[in-house]
Design a protein around this motif. Structure first.
Motif, short mmCIF file in Angstrom:
data_model
loop_
_atom_site.label_atom_id
_atom_site.label_comp_id
_atom_site.label_asym_id
_atom_site.label_seq_id
_atom_site.Cartn_x
_atom_site.Cartn_y
_atom_site.Cartn_z
N SER A 48 -3.25 9.21 5.19
CA SER A 48 -2.90 8.69 6.51
C SER A 48 -1.66 7.81 6.45
O SER A 48 -1.02 7.55 7.48
CB SER A 48 -4.08 7.92 7.11
N ILE A 49 -1.27 7.37 5.26
CA ILE A 49 -0.04 6.60 5.10
C ILE A 49 1.16 7.44 5.47
O ILE A 49 2.22 6.91 5.84
CB ILE A 49 0.07 6.06 3.65
N LEU A 50 1.03 8.77 5.39
CA LEU A 50 2.13 9.67 5.75
C LEU A 50 2.43 9.61 7.24
O LEU A 50 3.53 10.01 7.67
CB LEU A 50 1.80 11.11 5.34
N LEU A 51 1.48 9.14 8.03
CA LEU A 51 1.65 9.03 9.49
C LEU A 51 2.18 7.66 9.89
O LEU A 51 2.33 7.39 11.08
CB LEU A 51 0.32 9.31 10.20
N PRO A 151 -10.57 -5.62 -3.67
CA PRO A 151 -10.85 -4.64 -2.62
C PRO A 151 -9.90 -4.68 -1.44
O PRO A 151 -10.08 -3.92 -0.48
CB PRO A 151 -12.27 -5.02 -2.20
N GLU A 152 -8.90 -5.55 -1.46
CA GLU A 152 -7.98 -5.65 -0.33
C GLU A 152 -7.13 -4.38 -0.25
O GLU A 152 -6.45 -3.99 -1.21
CB GLU A 152 -7.07 -6.86 -0.50
N ILE A 153 -7.18 -3.72 0.92
CA ILE A 153 -6.43 -2.49 1.13
C ILE A 153 -5.55 -2.66 2.36
O ILE A 153 -5.95 -3.25 3.35
CB ILE A 153 -7.38 -1.29 1.34
N GLY A 154 -4.35 -2.13 2.31
CA GLY A 154 -3.42 -2.16 3.43
C GLY A 154 -2.12 -1.50 3.03
O GLY A 154 -1.89 -1.24 1.84
N PRO A 155 -1.25 -1.20 3.96
CA PRO A 155 0.01 -0.54 3.62
C PRO A 155 0.82 -1.30 2.57
O PRO A 155 1.36 -0.69 1.64
CB PRO A 155 0.76 -0.49 4.97
N HIS A 156 0.90 -2.62 2.71
CA HIS A 156 1.68 -3.41 1.76
C HIS A 156 0.89 -3.71 0.49
O HIS A 156 1.42 -3.62 -0.62
CB HIS A 156 2.13 -4.72 2.41
N HIS A 164 4.24 -2.30 -7.87
CA HIS A 164 4.48 -3.52 -8.64
C HIS A 164 3.46 -3.73 -9.76
O HIS A 164 3.78 -4.32 -10.79
CB HIS A 164 4.49 -4.73 -7.71
N ASP A 165 2.23 -3.25 -9.56
CA ASP A 165 1.22 -3.36 -10.61
C ASP A 165 1.17 -2.11 -11.50
O ASP A 165 0.29 -1.98 -12.35
CB ASP A 165 -0.17 -3.61 -10.00
N ASN A 166 2.10 -1.19 -11.24
CA ASN A 166 2.24 0.03 -12.07
C ASN A 166 1.00 0.93 -12.07
O ASN A 166 0.75 1.64 -13.04
CB ASN A 166 2.62 -0.33 -13.51
N ALA A 167 0.24 0.89 -10.97
CA ALA A 167 -0.93 1.77 -10.89
C ALA A 167 -0.53 3.23 -10.77
O ALA A 167 -1.35 4.12 -11.04
CB ALA A 167 -1.81 1.37 -9.71
N TRP A 168 0.73 3.50 -10.39
CA TRP A 168 1.19 4.88 -10.28
C TRP A 168 1.10 5.60 -11.63
O TRP A 168 0.91 6.82 -11.67
CB TRP A 168 2.62 4.93 -9.74
N LEU A 169 1.21 4.86 -12.73
CA LEU A 169 1.08 5.47 -14.05
C LEU A 169 -0.32 6.07 -14.24
O LEU A 169 -0.48 7.14 -14.85
CB LEU A 169 1.36 4.43 -15.14
N LEU A 170 -1.33 5.38 -13.71
CA LEU A 170 -2.70 5.88 -13.76
C LEU A 170 -2.87 7.06 -12.83
O LEU A 170 -3.44 8.09 -13.21
CB LEU A 170 -3.68 4.76 -13.38
N VAL A 222 4.10 9.17 -3.55
CA VAL A 222 5.54 8.90 -3.41
C VAL A 222 5.80 7.94 -2.25
O VAL A 222 6.64 7.04 -2.34
CB VAL A 222 6.31 10.22 -3.20
N THR A 223 5.04 8.09 -1.16
CA THR A 223 5.20 7.20 0.00
C THR A 223 4.82 5.77 -0.36
O THR A 223 5.53 4.82 0.00
CB THR A 223 4.32 7.68 1.17
N TYR A 224 3.72 5.59 -1.09
CA TYR A 224 3.33 4.25 -1.52
C TYR A 224 4.39 3.64 -2.44
O TYR A 224 4.68 2.44 -2.35
CB TYR A 224 1.98 4.30 -2.25
N ILE A 225 4.95 4.45 -3.32
CA ILE A 225 6.00 3.96 -4.23
C ILE A 225 7.22 3.52 -3.43
O ILE A 225 7.80 2.45 -3.70
CB ILE A 225 6.36 5.04 -5.26
N ASN A 226 7.63 4.32 -2.46
CA ASN A 226 8.80 3.97 -1.64
C ASN A 226 8.56 2.69 -0.86
O ASN A 226 9.46 1.85 -0.74
CB ASN A 226 9.11 5.12 -0.67
N ILE A 227 7.36 2.52 -0.32
CA ILE A 227 7.03 1.28 0.40
C ILE A 227 7.05 0.10 -0.55
O ILE A 227 7.59 -0.97 -0.25
CB ILE A 227 5.65 1.39 1.09
N GLY A 228 6.49 0.31 -1.75
CA GLY A 228 6.45 -0.76 -2.74
C GLY A 228 7.83 -1.20 -3.19
O GLY A 228 8.07 -2.39 -3.44
N MET A 229 8.77 -0.26 -3.27
CA MET A 229 10.13 -0.59 -3.69
C MET A 229 10.84 -1.48 -2.67
O MET A 229 11.75 -2.23 -3.02
CB MET A 229 10.92 0.70 -3.91
N GLU A 230 10.42 -1.39 -1.41
CA GLU A 230 11.06 -2.17 -0.35
C GLU A 230 10.43 -3.56 -0.20
O GLU A 230 11.00 -4.41 0.51
CB GLU A 230 10.95 -1.42 0.97
#
Length: 241
Positions: A48-51, A151-156, A164-170, A222-230
């Motif tokens: 849903s982040i894609l929307l 458990p905190e979840i949100g776009p940011h 920033h926490d490098n979870a994308w590697l996992l 990829v969308t989460y990574i792009n948001i994280g970079m900003e």
């Protein structure tokens, strides 16, 4: 004249015999079905982040019970509770599946020899499902432990965790493995319990689902990574307009 071998009663029908094996088999299928269905919903929830950020934000709040809050904000403890429940289900599923694992070198050799001599697609799928299942015991545990502890979840906040926490590697390793294991598991449950006997059709649907969900999950990541970079540290939670 052949000698008779006496087998202990417990193996014939006791707690570790056929009765227990049938119950464990059923429990493995039920927990696998729950996990597979959860995976399908979870992948679309994350996508849903894609929307847009607001869509994802409101989706999170709704799933965390915002309708029961006077402030229209969800309760992060809901995510923690669900994560704990899913971790328990994963543990039960893994425990019941372990009894199928070859435990001796001779068993591994016999299995590999059988797979080399008889090119059976479902046997090969079972073998790779066993390997991916072993890997997932560690990968899923790491993912759920993160959600239990934070458990905190949100776009940011989710983007911060991914980038920033490098979870994308996992997740780069986790995504293809969990999709293969989960969808193949659903395929095997459908055939095993007679939901459908059209093996080629179910296999084709499984292949399409794996490719579709892999593309969906990759785009989401990829969308989460792009948001994280900003984002600028320290990251502030997303607030909708």
């Amino acid at each position: 004249m052949s000698a008779k071998t006496r087998v202990p009663t417990a193996i014939n029908g006791g707690p570790y015999g056929q009765a227990w094996s049938a119950k464990a088999d059923c429990l493995q299928s039920v927990t696998g079905l729950i996990l597979g269905i959860f995976l399908l919903f979870h992948m679309h929830f994350e996508a849903s982040i894609l929307l847009g950020k607001e869509t994802f934000f409101h989706m999170v709040q709704f799933l965390e019970g915002s309708m029961f809050s006077s402030t229209d904000h969800g309760f992060p403890i809901v995510t923690k509770i669900i994560s704990v429940i899913m971790l328990v289900i994963v543990a039960v599923h893994a425990a019941t599946a372990l009894r199928r694992f070859p435990t001796q070198l001779g068993q591994w050799r016999a299995m590999r020899g059988f797979m080399s001599s008889i090119k059976h697609k479902d046997t090969q799928l079972w073998f790779w499902q066993m390997i991916t299942g072993f890997l997932l015991f560690f990968l899923v545990s790491a993912h759920l432990a993160t959600m239990i502890l934070n458990p905190e979840i949100g776009p940011h906040l989710s983007a911060e965790r991914v980038y920033h926490d490098n979870a994308w590697l996992l997740y780069v390793v986790f995504l293809p493995i969990v999709l293969f294991h989960g969808i193949v598991g659903l395929y095997r449950v459908i055939l095993k319990w007679g939901v459908s006997s059209n093996r080629p059709l179910i296999r084709t649907i499984a292949h399409v689902l794996i490719v579709y969900l892999l593309c969906l999950g990759t785009l989401s990541l990829v969308t989460y990574i792009n948001i994280g970079m900003e984002l600028v540290l320290p990251v502030q939670p997303f607030i909708p307009n």
